[in-house]
Scaffold this motif. Structure first.
Motif, mmCIF file in Angstrom:
data_model
loop_
_atom_site.group_PDB
_atom_site.id
_atom_site.type_symbol
_atom_site.label_atom_id
_atom_site.label_comp_id
_atom_site.label_asym_id
_atom_site.label_seq_id
_atom_site.Cartn_x
_atom_site.Cartn_y
_atom_site.Cartn_z
ATOM 1 N N GLY A 1 60.202 -21.413 48.107
ATOM 2 C CA GLY A 1 60.206 -20.256 48.997
ATOM 3 C C GLY A 1 61.610 -19.707 49.173
ATOM 4 N N ARG A 2 61.689 -18.535 49.823
ATOM 5 C CA ARG A 2 62.987 -17.884 49.970
ATOM 6 C C ARG A 2 63.818 -18.512 51.074
ATOM 7 N NH1 ARG A 2 61.416 -12.387 51.482
ATOM 8 N NH2 ARG A 2 63.611 -11.800 51.339
ATOM 9 N N GLY A 3 63.152 -19.243 51.967
ATOM 10 C CA GLY A 3 63.846 -19.798 53.126
ATOM 11 C C GLY A 3 64.973 -20.751 52.774
ATOM 12 N N SER B 1 60.363 2.825 49.495
ATOM 13 C CA SER B 1 60.323 4.035 50.314
ATOM 14 C C SER B 1 59.976 3.714 51.772
ATOM 15 C CB SER B 1 59.282 5.006 49.747
ATOM 16 O OG SER B 1 58.007 4.388 49.807
ATOM 17 N N PHE B 2 59.747 2.424 52.054
ATOM 18 C CA PHE B 2 59.355 2.023 53.410
ATOM 19 C C PHE B 2 60.595 1.747 54.252
ATOM 20 C CE2 PHE B 2 58.153 -1.575 56.260
ATOM 21 C CZ PHE B 2 57.366 -0.844 57.121
ATOM 22 N N LYS B 3 60.714 2.485 55.356
ATOM 23 C CA LYS B 3 61.907 2.346 56.198
ATOM 24 C C LYS B 3 61.696 1.206 57.194
ATOM 25 C CE LYS B 3 65.327 5.477 58.127
ATOM 26 N NZ LYS B 3 65.634 6.850 58.520
ATOM 27 N N VAL B 4 62.418 0.087 56.995
ATOM 28 C CA VAL B 4 62.248 -1.067 57.885
ATOM 29 C C VAL B 4 63.142 -0.961 59.108
ATOM 30 C CG1 VAL B 4 61.554 -3.410 57.378
ATOM 31 C CG2 VAL B 4 63.086 -2.221 55.800
ATOM 32 N N LEU B 5 64.348 -0.428 58.908
ATOM 33 C CA LEU B 5 65.264 -0.251 60.036
ATOM 34 C C LEU B 5 65.635 1.218 60.090
ATOM 35 C CD1 LEU B 5 67.680 -3.315 59.685
ATOM 36 C CD2 LEU B 5 65.677 -3.086 61.165
ATOM 37 N N GLY C 1 59.644 -7.720 70.135
ATOM 38 C CA GLY C 1 58.940 -6.570 69.575
ATOM 39 C C GLY C 1 57.787 -7.057 68.726
ATOM 40 N N PRO C 2 56.841 -6.154 68.450
ATOM 41 C CA PRO C 2 55.649 -6.569 67.696
ATOM 42 C C PRO C 2 55.976 -7.031 66.279
ATOM 43 C CG PRO C 2 55.600 -4.202 68.218
ATOM 44 C CD PRO C 2 56.819 -4.760 68.857
ATOM 45 N N SER C 3 55.039 -7.748 65.700
ATOM 46 C CA SER C 3 55.204 -8.239 64.322
ATOM 47 C C SER C 3 55.424 -7.067 63.373
ATOM 48 C CB SER C 3 53.950 -9.010 63.927
ATOM 49 O OG SER C 3 54.091 -9.502 62.633
ATOM 50 N N GLY C 4 56.372 -7.205 62.490
ATOM 51 C CA GLY C 4 56.643 -6.163 61.513
ATOM 52 C C GLY C 4 57.563 -5.073 62.021
ATOM 53 N N SER C 5 58.108 -5.261 63.226
ATOM 54 C CA SER C 5 58.955 -4.204 63.783
ATOM 55 C C SER C 5 60.375 -4.230 63.207
ATOM 56 C CB SER C 5 58.996 -4.315 65.312
ATOM 57 O OG SER C 5 59.428 -5.600 65.698
ATOM 58 N N GLY C 6 60.720 -5.262 62.466
ATOM 59 C CA GLY C 6 62.024 -5.281 61.802
ATOM 60 C C GLY C 6 63.035 -6.226 62.440
ATOM 61 N N LYS C 7 62.576 -7.111 63.318
ATOM 62 C CA LYS C 7 63.493 -8.014 64.035
ATOM 63 C C LYS C 7 64.216 -8.954 63.064
ATOM 64 C CE LYS C 7 60.050 -9.788 66.326
ATOM 65 N NZ LYS C 7 58.893 -9.151 65.703
ATOM 66 N N SER C 8 63.439 -9.623 62.210
ATOM 67 C CA SER C 8 64.056 -10.549 61.254
ATOM 68 C C SER C 8 64.998 -9.796 60.325
ATOM 69 C CB SER C 8 62.986 -11.229 60.403
ATOM 70 O OG SER C 8 62.118 -11.962 61.215
ATOM 71 N N THR C 9 64.537 -8.663 59.853
ATOM 72 C CA THR C 9 65.354 -7.866 58.944
ATOM 73 C C THR C 9 66.690 -7.512 59.588
ATOM 74 O OG1 THR C 9 63.303 -6.949 58.055
ATOM 75 C CG2 THR C 9 65.346 -5.814 57.476
ATOM 76 N N LEU C 10 66.635 -7.128 60.858
ATOM 77 C CA LEU C 10 67.863 -6.746 61.560
ATOM 78 C C LEU C 10 68.863 -7.904 61.574
ATOM 79 C CD1 LEU C 10 69.016 -4.343 63.378
ATOM 80 C CD2 LEU C 10 68.492 -5.867 65.287
ATOM 81 N N ASP D 1 66.144 -16.710 64.548
ATOM 82 C CA ASP D 1 64.961 -15.927 64.200
ATOM 83 C C ASP D 1 63.702 -16.697 64.589
ATOM 84 O OD1 ASP D 1 63.165 -14.121 63.254
ATOM 85 O OD2 ASP D 1 63.728 -14.281 61.142
ATOM 86 N N GLU D 2 63.159 -16.374 65.727
ATOM 87 C CA GLU D 2 61.970 -17.045 66.260
ATOM 88 C C GLU D 2 62.061 -18.570 66.115
ATOM 89 O OE1 GLU D 2 58.270 -15.241 66.037
ATOM 90 O OE2 GLU D 2 58.952 -13.433 65.022
ATOM 91 N N PRO D 3 63.064 -19.175 66.732
ATOM 92 C CA PRO D 3 63.310 -20.608 66.525
ATOM 93 C C PRO D 3 62.212 -21.517 67.073
ATOM 94 C CG PRO D 3 64.687 -19.769 68.302
ATOM 95 C CD PRO D 3 64.044 -18.576 67.651
HETATM 96 N N1 LIG Z 1 61.060 -8.397 51.020
HETATM 97 C C1 LIG Z 1 60.328 -7.399 51.570
HETATM 98 N N2 LIG Z 1 59.831 -6.417 50.786
HETATM 99 C C2 LIG Z 1 59.101 -5.418 51.326
HETATM 100 N N3 LIG Z 1 58.811 -5.294 52.632
HETATM 101 C C3 LIG Z 1 59.277 -6.249 53.459
HETATM 102 C C4 LIG Z 1 60.061 -7.352 52.974
HETATM 103 N N4 LIG Z 1 60.380 -8.137 54.033
HETATM 104 C C5 LIG Z 1 59.840 -7.554 55.115
HETATM 105 N N5 LIG Z 1 59.173 -6.422 54.775
HETATM 106 C C6 LIG Z 1 58.489 -5.519 55.703
HETATM 107 O O1 LIG Z 1 59.426 -5.063 56.617
HETATM 108 C C7 LIG Z 1 58.867 -4.961 57.904
HETATM 109 C C8 LIG Z 1 59.719 -5.692 58.909
HETATM 110 O O2 LIG Z 1 59.697 -7.082 58.579
HETATM 111 P P1 LIG Z 1 60.380 -8.157 59.516
HETATM 112 O O3 LIG Z 1 60.147 -9.471 58.898
HETATM 113 O O4 LIG Z 1 61.780 -7.753 59.781
HETATM 114 O O5 LIG Z 1 59.540 -8.008 60.841
HETATM 115 P P2 LIG Z 1 59.577 -8.903 62.139
HETATM 116 O O6 LIG Z 1 59.794 -7.984 63.273
HETATM 117 O O7 LIG Z 1 60.524 -10.020 61.972
HETATM 118 O O8 LIG Z 1 58.084 -9.430 62.210
HETATM 119 P P3 LIG Z 1 57.530 -10.878 62.615
HETATM 120 O O9 LIG Z 1 57.424 -10.868 64.109
HETATM 121 O O10 LIG Z 1 56.178 -10.903 61.973
HETATM 122 O O11 LIG Z 1 58.465 -11.900 62.088
HETATM 123 C C9 LIG Z 1 57.453 -5.499 57.809
HETATM 124 O O12 LIG Z 1 56.569 -4.386 57.753
HETATM 125 C C10 LIG Z 1 57.444 -6.243 56.521
HETATM 126 O O13 LIG Z 1 56.188 -6.163 55.921
#
Ligand SMILES: Nc1ncnc2c1ncn2[C@@H]1O[C@H](COP(=O)(O)OP(=O)(O)OP(=O)(O)O)[C@@H](O)[C@H]1O
Ligand SMILES: [Mg+2]
Lengths: 244, 246
Positions: free
Chosen positions: A132-134, B15-19, B36-45, B163-165
């Motif tokens: 996995g990527r982790g 083309s999907f804007k995550v942040l 924030g809700p799942s998929g809102s971009g928290k981990s990405t941030l 990240d959600e420890p």
């Molecule tokens: N490697 C990737 N490629 C494409 N889309 C991605 C990738 N990683 C995340 N995403 C999308 O980016 C969006 C934000 O993801 P992220 O993991 O940051 O959300 P999150 O707020 O941490 O959600 P969660 O609470 O489920 O952890 C989601 O819609 C996810 O599907």
């Protein structure tokens, strides 16, 4: 059945058949061992390239794997031994004046090593992807560079995970050395056939060879199992155990 | 100067804007919770902050160093920012002690002895010194996450990202991890935590950031977020009432 045939000397020579088979066995072992080292080194490198950050390297690695995996092994032997020197005149010049046994050995080990490396590369790739990527992110997040990440985190776990399929691969390699008879390498199968054709003692010759191949394969299996147990850590289990 | 600052950070997956133009700043010693809700971009941030994920627009500065600048030595930057993951991500083939020593030796160039001393002191701090010789798989989830926190601290980070420890943990183990995090916060560590543990946020955080669809919808002082419902956006209100029911 006449098992004493092994003690008789072969025509035009002072070696007994037993000694001829033993010398064949020696080539088989040398060929397998050398090819295994090549296969591990190249297979690991290609597996790394396949999963690394460089897209170009990944694509080259994928092509490598397809190339060596999809061409029948016996054809690869002929390509290495007969075709490659034709394409490369300096190589050809070396081949014609070199010791034929050395050329056969070189071609056989390269051929088997690279053929097997493509298969090992796939196992390494699958093993790394299974982590996995982790794991990669955790290593990078601590400041390890990509090389350190592979060396200290991804590969040590991957090799523990892929020990079972790797064991099968080593056993396949040992058995595949027999195909080297096709380019004239005087390995065990070559000598066995020779003994059968000259003495008509096919049964005795092949019984001895079969036994020898079984013992080597078993020893390879046991050696790998031993290493597997030695490096085992709690929570990191090998996959595909049924492949044995 | 802020410890971490984000200026109009945007990121796309294809083309999907995550942040979407995220702007915020975390001061030295501040504890900020992101929810924030799942998929809102928290981990990405938070992955953008230590360059585990690239971003296409905006600026992120960590202790004044630009993360997006190609000149920046990212490995060195990452070594100074601790990160804790939802699934612990301990290295399974290494003992607990070796997990803590690895980057100290390979990245910081400490000798094994110096590293071990530091590691054992940190394991002591998270209450796991007696587990140093075990392998990760031999520990409970809560213990593994405490080891992961100690491992991040072993690099003497200037800030910690979580990240959600606790979201992969059984309820009885959540407390032991949150306790370690609270202590860390009290000691003055700069912390950015993605978590839905609102009790923790209420007790420990200085500020709460609420994200939705890749944007920072709210970025307010803790008291305002929890105690003044009228100040909250409808989206944050809905989200909060949902998670507080659990
Ligand atoms: N490697 C990737 N490629 C494409 N889309 C991605 C990738 N990683 C995340 N995403 C999308 O980016 C969006 C934000 O993801 P992220 O993991 O940051 O959300 P999150 O707020 O941490 O959600 P969660 O609470 O489920 O952890 C989601 O819609 C996810 O599907
Ligand atoms: Mg997330």
């Amino acid at each position: 059945m006449n098992w004493r045939i092994f003690l008789e000397t072969m025509p035009e020579g002072d070696a007994t058949w037993w000694q001829m088979l033993a010398s064949g066995l020696g080539w088989t072992l040398a060929c397998a061992a050398t090819a295994w080292i090549i296969a591990l080194a190249a297979g690991t490198s290609i597996g790394i390239a396949r999963t690394g950050t460089s897209r170009a390297a990944s694509r080259v690695a994928a092509t490598y794997v397809e190339l060596f995996r999809n061409i029948p092994l016996i054809i690869q032997f002929f390509l290495w031994y007969f075709v490659l020197p034709e394409l490369c005149p300096p190589l050809k010049r070396w081949v014609v004046q070199a010791d034929p046994a050395a050329v056969q050995f070189l071609a056989a080990t390269l051929c088997l090593g690279l053929f097997t490396s493509a298969r090992i590369a796939e196992q390494v790739r699958a093993g790394i992807e299974s982590l996995g990527r982790g794991q990669r992110q955790a290593a990078r997040a601590m400041g390890l560079n990509e090389a350190q990440c592979y060396r200290h985190v991804l590969l040590p776990v991957t090799f523990r995970v892929i020990m079972p399929p790797l064991t099968s691969e080593l056993m396949n390699l040992v058995k595949n050395t027999a195909v080297a008879y096709s380019i004239g390498l005087a390995e065990l199968f070559f000598r066995t056939r020779e003994m059968g054709e000259i003495t008509f003692r096919y049964f005795e010759a092949f019984a001895a060879a079969t036994l020898a191949y079984m013992v080597i394969a078993l020893a390879a299996n046991r050696a790998m199992r031993f290493i597997e147990r030695r490096i085992a850590v709690p929570g990191v289990a090998g996959t595909a155990r049924s492949a044995h | 100067m802020s410890m971490i600052s984000l200026e109009a950070v945007s990121k796309w997956y294809d083309s999907f804007k995550v942040l979407d133009a995220c702007t915020t700043a975390i001061e030295r010693g501040e504890v900020v919770v992101i929810c924030g809700p799942s998929g809102s971009g928290k981990s990405t941030l938070i992955k953008c902050i230590n360059a585990l994920e690239p971003f296409q627009q905006g600026t992120i500065l960590v202790d004044g160093i630009s993360v997006g600048d190609p000149q920046t030595n990212l490995a060195r930057l990452r070594a100074r920012v601790g990160m804790v993951f939802q699934h612990f991500e301990l290295f399974p083939h290494l003992s607990v002690l070796a997990n803590l020593n690895l980057a100290q030796v390979k990245v910081l160039g400490r000798t094994r002895d110096v590293a071990s001393e530091r590691s054992l002191a940190l394991l002591d701090r998270v209450g796991l010194r007696d587990q140093a010789a075990k392998f990760p798989a031999q520990l409970s989830g809560g213990q593994q996450q405490r080891v992961a926190i100690a491992r991040a601290l072993s690099m003497d980070p200037i800030a910690m990202l979580f990240d959600e420890p606790t979201s992969a943990l059984d309820p009885e183990m959540i407390v032991e991890v949150l306790d370690v995090m609270s202590t860390l916060a009290q000691e003055g560590m700069t912390m950015l935590c993605v978590t839905h543990e609102m009790g923790f946020a209420r007790r420990v955080a200085n500020r709460v950031i609420f994200m939705d669809h890749g944007t920072i919808v709210e970025d307010v002082a803790k008291d305002a977020f929890f105690d003044d419902p009228s100040a909250r956006t409808a989206r944050a209100q809905t989200f909060l009432s949902k998670i507080l029911q659990h």
